[in-house]
Design a protein around this motif. Structure first.
Motif, PDB file in Angstrom:
ATOM      1  N   ILE A  26       0.661  -1.078  -0.065  1.00 23.22           N
ATOM      2  CA  ILE A  26       0.191  -0.098  -0.032  1.00 23.22           C
ATOM      3  C   ILE A  26       0.781   1.274  -0.171  1.00 23.22           C
ATOM      4  CG2 ILE A  26      -1.645   1.526   1.367  1.00 23.22           C
ATOM      5  CD1 ILE A  26      -2.786  -1.191   0.030  1.00 23.22           C
ATOM      6  N   MET A  27       1.837   1.318   0.637  1.00 24.58           N
ATOM      7  CA  MET A  27       2.950   2.396   0.683  1.00 24.58           C
ATOM      8  C   MET A  27       3.450   2.661  -0.515  1.00 24.58           C
ATOM      9  SD  MET A  27       4.193   4.821   2.425  1.00 24.58           S
ATOM     10  CE  MET A  27       3.691   4.767   4.058  1.00 24.58           C
ATOM     11  N   GLN A  28       4.028   1.278  -1.202  1.00 23.13           N
ATOM     12  CA  GLN A  28       4.582   1.700  -2.530  1.00 23.13           C
ATOM     13  C   GLN A  28       3.411   2.247  -3.396  1.00 23.13           C
ATOM     14  OE1 GLN A  28       5.555  -1.798  -4.986  1.00 23.13           O
ATOM     15  NE2 GLN A  28       7.690  -1.027  -4.924  1.00 23.13           N
ATOM     16  N   THR A  29       2.071   1.750  -3.347  1.00 26.20           N
ATOM     17  CA  THR A  29       1.133   2.298  -4.122  1.00 26.20           C
ATOM     18  C   THR A  29       0.874   3.978  -3.949  1.00 26.20           C
ATOM     19  OG1 THR A  29       0.090   0.321  -4.369  1.00 26.20           O
ATOM     20  CG2 THR A  29      -1.218   2.004  -5.055  1.00 26.20           C
ATOM     21  N   PHE A  30       0.962   4.154  -2.808  1.00 29.24           N
ATOM     22  CA  PHE A  30       0.720   5.524  -2.427  1.00 29.24           C
ATOM     23  C   PHE A  30       1.897   6.381  -2.914  1.00 29.24           C
ATOM     24  CE2 PHE A  30       2.340   8.795   0.843  1.00 29.24           C
ATOM     25  CZ  PHE A  30       1.137   9.687   0.535  1.00 29.24           C
ATOM     26  N   LEU A  31       3.111   5.897  -2.769  1.00 24.12           N
ATOM     27  CA  LEU A  31       4.411   6.764  -3.356  1.00 24.12           C
ATOM     28  C   LEU A  31       3.923   6.821  -4.760  1.00 24.12           C
ATOM     29  CD1 LEU A  31       7.036   5.899  -0.749  1.00 24.12           C
ATOM     30  CD2 LEU A  31       6.064   7.817  -0.974  1.00 24.12           C
ATOM     31  N   TYR A  32       3.883   5.658  -5.527  1.00 21.20           N
ATOM     32  CA  TYR A  32       3.774   5.681  -7.041  1.00 21.20           C
ATOM     33  C   TYR A  32       2.669   6.849  -7.361  1.00 21.20           C
ATOM     34  CZ  TYR A  32       2.250   3.633 -11.554  1.00 21.20           C
ATOM     35  OH  TYR A  32       2.042   3.463 -13.070  1.00 21.20           O
ATOM     36  N   LEU A  33       1.598   6.910  -6.720  1.00 20.66           N
ATOM     37  CA  LEU A  33       0.656   7.643  -7.241  1.00 20.66           C
ATOM     38  C   LEU A  33       0.889   9.035  -6.954  1.00 20.66           C
ATOM     39  CD1 LEU A  33      -2.737   5.822  -6.010  1.00 20.66           C
ATOM     40  CD2 LEU A  33      -2.109   6.306  -8.527  1.00 20.66           C
ATOM     41  N   GLY A  34       1.580   9.265  -5.553  1.00 13.95           N
ATOM     42  CA  GLY A  34       2.032  10.546  -5.196  1.00 13.95           C
ATOM     43  C   GLY A  34       3.109  11.356  -6.210  1.00 13.95           C
ATOM     44  N   PHE A  35       4.142  10.678  -6.418  1.00 13.97           N
ATOM     45  CA  PHE A  35       4.951  11.093  -7.521  1.00 13.97           C
ATOM     46  C   PHE A  35       4.577  11.173  -8.879  1.00 13.97           C
ATOM     47  CE2 PHE A  35       8.199   9.083  -4.229  1.00 13.97           C
ATOM     48  CZ  PHE A  35       8.391  10.255  -3.966  1.00 13.97           C
ATOM     49  N   ALA A  36       3.557  10.241  -9.299  1.00 10.63           N
ATOM     50  CA  ALA A  36       3.136  10.444 -10.774  1.00 10.63           C
ATOM     51  C   ALA A  36       2.189  11.683 -10.666  1.00 10.63           C
ATOM     52  CB  ALA A  36       2.262   8.986 -11.107  1.00 10.63           C
ATOM     53  N   ALA A  37       1.319  11.790  -9.678  1.00  9.08           N
ATOM     54  CA  ALA A  37       0.357  12.800  -9.590  1.00  9.08           C
ATOM     55  C   ALA A  37       1.262  14.204  -9.516  1.00  9.08           C
ATOM     56  CB  ALA A  37      -0.705  12.842  -8.768  1.00  9.08           C
ATOM     57  N   THR A  38       2.154  14.363  -8.872  1.00  9.55           N
ATOM     58  CA  THR A  38       2.901  15.537  -8.705  1.00  9.55           C
ATOM     59  C   THR A  38       3.772  15.796 -10.224  1.00  9.55           C
ATOM     60  OG1 THR A  38       3.566  15.006  -6.428  1.00  9.55           O
ATOM     61  CG2 THR A  38       4.732  16.744  -7.275  1.00  9.55           C
ATOM     62  N   GLU A  39       4.427  14.760 -10.463  1.00 12.49           N
ATOM     63  CA  GLU A  39       4.976  14.690 -11.987  1.00 12.49           C
ATOM     64  C   GLU A  39       3.857  15.404 -13.211  1.00 12.49           C
ATOM     65  OE1 GLU A  39       7.783  12.510 -14.972  1.00 12.49           O
ATOM     66  OE2 GLU A  39       6.110  11.611 -14.135  1.00 12.49           O
ATOM     67  N   CYS A  40       2.810  15.001 -13.021  1.00  6.96           N
ATOM     68  CA  CYS A  40       1.662  15.472 -13.943  1.00  6.96           C
ATOM     69  C   CYS A  40       1.635  17.176 -13.622  1.00  6.96           C
ATOM     70  CB  CYS A  40       0.288  14.925 -13.848  1.00  6.96           C
ATOM     71  SG  CYS A  40       0.394  13.350 -14.410  1.00  6.96           S
ATOM     72  N   LEU A  41       1.329  17.640 -12.262  1.00  9.02           N
ATOM     73  CA  LEU A  41       1.345  18.957 -12.071  1.00  9.02           C
ATOM     74  C   LEU A  41       2.510  19.868 -12.186  1.00  9.02           C
ATOM     75  CD1 LEU A  41      -0.905  18.255  -8.741  1.00  9.02           C
ATOM     76  CD2 LEU A  41      -1.877  19.053 -11.010  1.00  9.02           C
ATOM     77  N   ILE A  42       3.728  19.286 -12.228  1.00  9.12           N
ATOM     78  CA  ILE A  42       4.762  20.070 -12.172  1.00  9.12           C
ATOM     79  C   ILE A  42       4.903  20.307 -13.692  1.00  9.12           C
ATOM     80  CG2 ILE A  42       7.387  19.952 -12.597  1.00  9.12           C
ATOM     81  CD1 ILE A  42       6.279  20.797  -9.758  1.00  9.12           C
ATOM     82  N   LEU A  43       4.628  19.203 -14.661  1.00  7.21           N
ATOM     83  CA  LEU A  43       4.697  19.599 -15.879  1.00  7.21           C
ATOM     84  C   LEU A  43       3.464  20.672 -16.500  1.00  7.21           C
ATOM     85  CD1 LEU A  43       4.993  15.874 -17.421  1.00  7.21           C
ATOM     86  CD2 LEU A  43       6.763  17.627 -17.702  1.00  7.21           C
ATOM     87  N   VAL A  44       2.414  20.671 -15.756  1.00  4.87           N
ATOM     88  CA  VAL A  44       1.289  21.749 -16.010  1.00  4.87           C
ATOM     89  C   VAL A  44       2.073  23.047 -15.593  1.00  4.87           C
ATOM     90  CG1 VAL A  44      -0.747  22.780 -15.381  1.00  4.87           C
ATOM     91  CG2 VAL A  44      -0.479  20.248 -15.684  1.00  4.87           C
ATOM     92  N   ALA A  45       2.685  23.126 -14.609  1.00  2.85           N
ATOM     93  CA  ALA A  45       3.397  24.561 -14.247  1.00  2.85           C
ATOM     94  C   ALA A  45       4.449  24.956 -15.078  1.00  2.85           C
ATOM     95  CB  ALA A  45       3.796  24.186 -12.713  1.00  2.85           C
ATOM     96  N   MET A  46       5.144  23.890 -15.860  1.00  2.38           N
ATOM     97  CA  MET A  46       6.239  24.075 -16.900  1.00  2.38           C
ATOM     98  C   MET A  46       5.730  24.435 -18.013  1.00  2.38           C
ATOM     99  SD  MET A  46       8.876  20.734 -16.048  1.00  2.38           S
ATOM    100  CE  MET A  46      10.098  21.470 -17.217  1.00  2.38           C
ATOM    101  N   SER A  47       4.443  24.028 -18.539  1.00  2.74           N
ATOM    102  CA  SER A  47       3.472  24.298 -19.740  1.00  2.74           C
ATOM    103  C   SER A  47       3.175  25.912 -19.621  1.00  2.74           C
ATOM    104  CB  SER A  47       2.469  23.568 -19.992  1.00  2.74           C
ATOM    105  OG  SER A  47       1.308  23.639 -19.101  1.00  2.74           O
ATOM    106  N   TYR A  48       2.679  26.391 -18.373  1.00  2.00           N
ATOM    107  CA  TYR A  48       2.437  27.877 -17.953  1.00  2.00           C
ATOM    108  C   TYR A  48       3.540  28.599 -18.081  1.00  2.00           C
ATOM    109  CZ  TYR A  48       0.539  32.079 -15.645  1.00  2.00           C
ATOM    110  OH  TYR A  48       0.131  33.082 -15.320  1.00  2.00           O
ATOM    111  N   ASP A  49       4.660  28.041 -17.536  1.00  2.00           N
ATOM    112  CA  ASP A  49       5.808  28.971 -17.738  1.00  2.00           C
ATOM    113  C   ASP A  49       6.229  29.286 -19.315  1.00  2.00           C
ATOM    114  OD1 ASP A  49       8.642  29.921 -16.694  1.00  2.00           O
ATOM    115  OD2 ASP A  49       9.124  28.352 -17.969  1.00  2.00           O
ATOM    116  N   ARG A  50       6.159  28.161 -20.159  1.00  2.00           N
ATOM    117  CA  ARG A  50       6.350  28.262 -21.630  1.00  2.00           C
ATOM    118  C   ARG A  50       5.473  29.247 -22.043  1.00  2.00           C
ATOM    119  NH1 ARG A  50      10.935  28.592 -22.511  1.00  2.00           N
ATOM    120  NH2 ARG A  50      10.606  29.268 -20.214  1.00  2.00           N
TER     121      ARG A  50
END
Length: 309
Positions: A97-121
């Motif tokens: 469950i912890m591995q699933t939680f971290l997998y989802l956490g990093f994946a969702a954060t990566e998506c949102l960081i990519l959104v922030a980078m697209s806004y920067d561009r």
């Protein structure tokens, strides 16, 4: 049966089920890729921290992407490598469950960081004269903190919903690591409402950020097309080409994994795609940003020159 009852104390990770010789070979190949991924992302982080020329919003978000790539790979790959050389491929319920939680956490954060980078561009191309005013360090910090917070809040919601499901068997996770859809299939069949909520939340994590990025890039494309000179259009497009490559890799794989109809063949394809996302993507991201970015290459050249002197 109570909604929080769980009869399973550990899971078995099925993996690829190859011959022992092939699994040992894959262990060494994947280990080299993993080490290279750590070194490449570490190099990006080091260059951004040490070179004042890279202290800009674009590289600020890139440093967060490098941290996510290191963390994302380190959450999944070591256990996968251990299973390649170990016949006992079990993982405790809590660890899964912890591995699933971290997998989802990093994946969702990566998506949102990519959104922030697209806004920067978007700001850099559509509002170049106001870029330094709009993309202030305060806004960059707010976007980064929001991305990390929202990413792990979404992952926590998924984990809580997953923990509410009863796991009374089977106990074999048909995957290389504990990934939410593979674990979800092991829950008892009378909890379809909770399973539907989890799947809907997964779709929201994928579709929401992708929609925001599409809006940003439609505006960017429109702004580029309005530039009169061909040289100007080329320079404008080059400022976001690396980001587009990374977005294409990340979201392209995720869309195939989560949107293709379920089947036996899909399960094996999902393992390969998840392996690519967990091992190769973190290795390719710094290569894309270093090979296609003149500033990063110049910074690396200066760092190597200083070291040789």
């Amino acid at each position: 049966m109570g909604s929080n009852q769980s009869w399973v104390t550990e899971f078995a990770l099925v993996g690829f089920q190859l011959s022992a010789e092939m699994e040992v070979l894959l262990f060494w190949i994947f280990s080299l890729f993993y080490i290279f991924s750590l070194l490449a992302n570490g190099m990006i982080l080091g260059l951004i921290c040490l070179d004042s020329r890279l202290h800009t919003p674009m590289y600020f978000f890139l440093s967060h992407l490098a941290v996510i790539d290191i963390s994302y790979a380190s959450n999944n790959v070591p256990k996968m490598l251990a299973n390649l050389v170990n016949q006992k491929r079990t993982i405790s319920f809590v660890s899964c469950i912890m591995q699933t939680f971290l997998y989802l956490g990093f994946a969702a954060t990566e998506c949102l960081i990519l959104v922030a980078m697209s806004y920067d561009r978007f700001v850099a191309i559509c509002h170049p004269l106001q870029y330094t005013v709009i993309m202030s360090w305060r806004l960059c910090l707010v976007l980064a903190v929001t991305s990390w917070s929202c990413g792990f809040i979404l992952a926590l919601v998924h984990a809580i919903l997953l923990l509410r499901l009863p796991f009374c068997g089977p106990r074999e996770v048909n995957h290389l690591f504990c990934e939410i859809l593979s674990v979800l299939k092991l829950a008892c069949a009378d909890t379809w409402i909770n399973q539907l909520v989890i799947l809907a939340a997964c779709m929201f994590v994928l579709v929401g950020p992708l929609s925001l990025m599409l809006i940003s890039y439609v505006c960017i494309l429109w702004a580029i097309l309005k530039i009169q000179s061909g040289e100007g259009r080329r320079k404008a497009f080059s400022t976001c080409s690396s980001h587009l490559c990374v977005v294409g890799l990340s979201f392209g794989i995720a869309m195939v994994v989560y949107m293709v109809p379920d089947s036996k063949q899909r399960e094996e394809q999902e393992k390969i795609l998840s392996l690519f996302h967990s091992l190769f993507n973190p290795m390719l991201n710094p290569l894309i940003y270093s090979l296609r970015n003149a500033q990063v290459k110049a910074s690396l050249h200066r760092a190597l020159k200083k070291r040789s002197m």
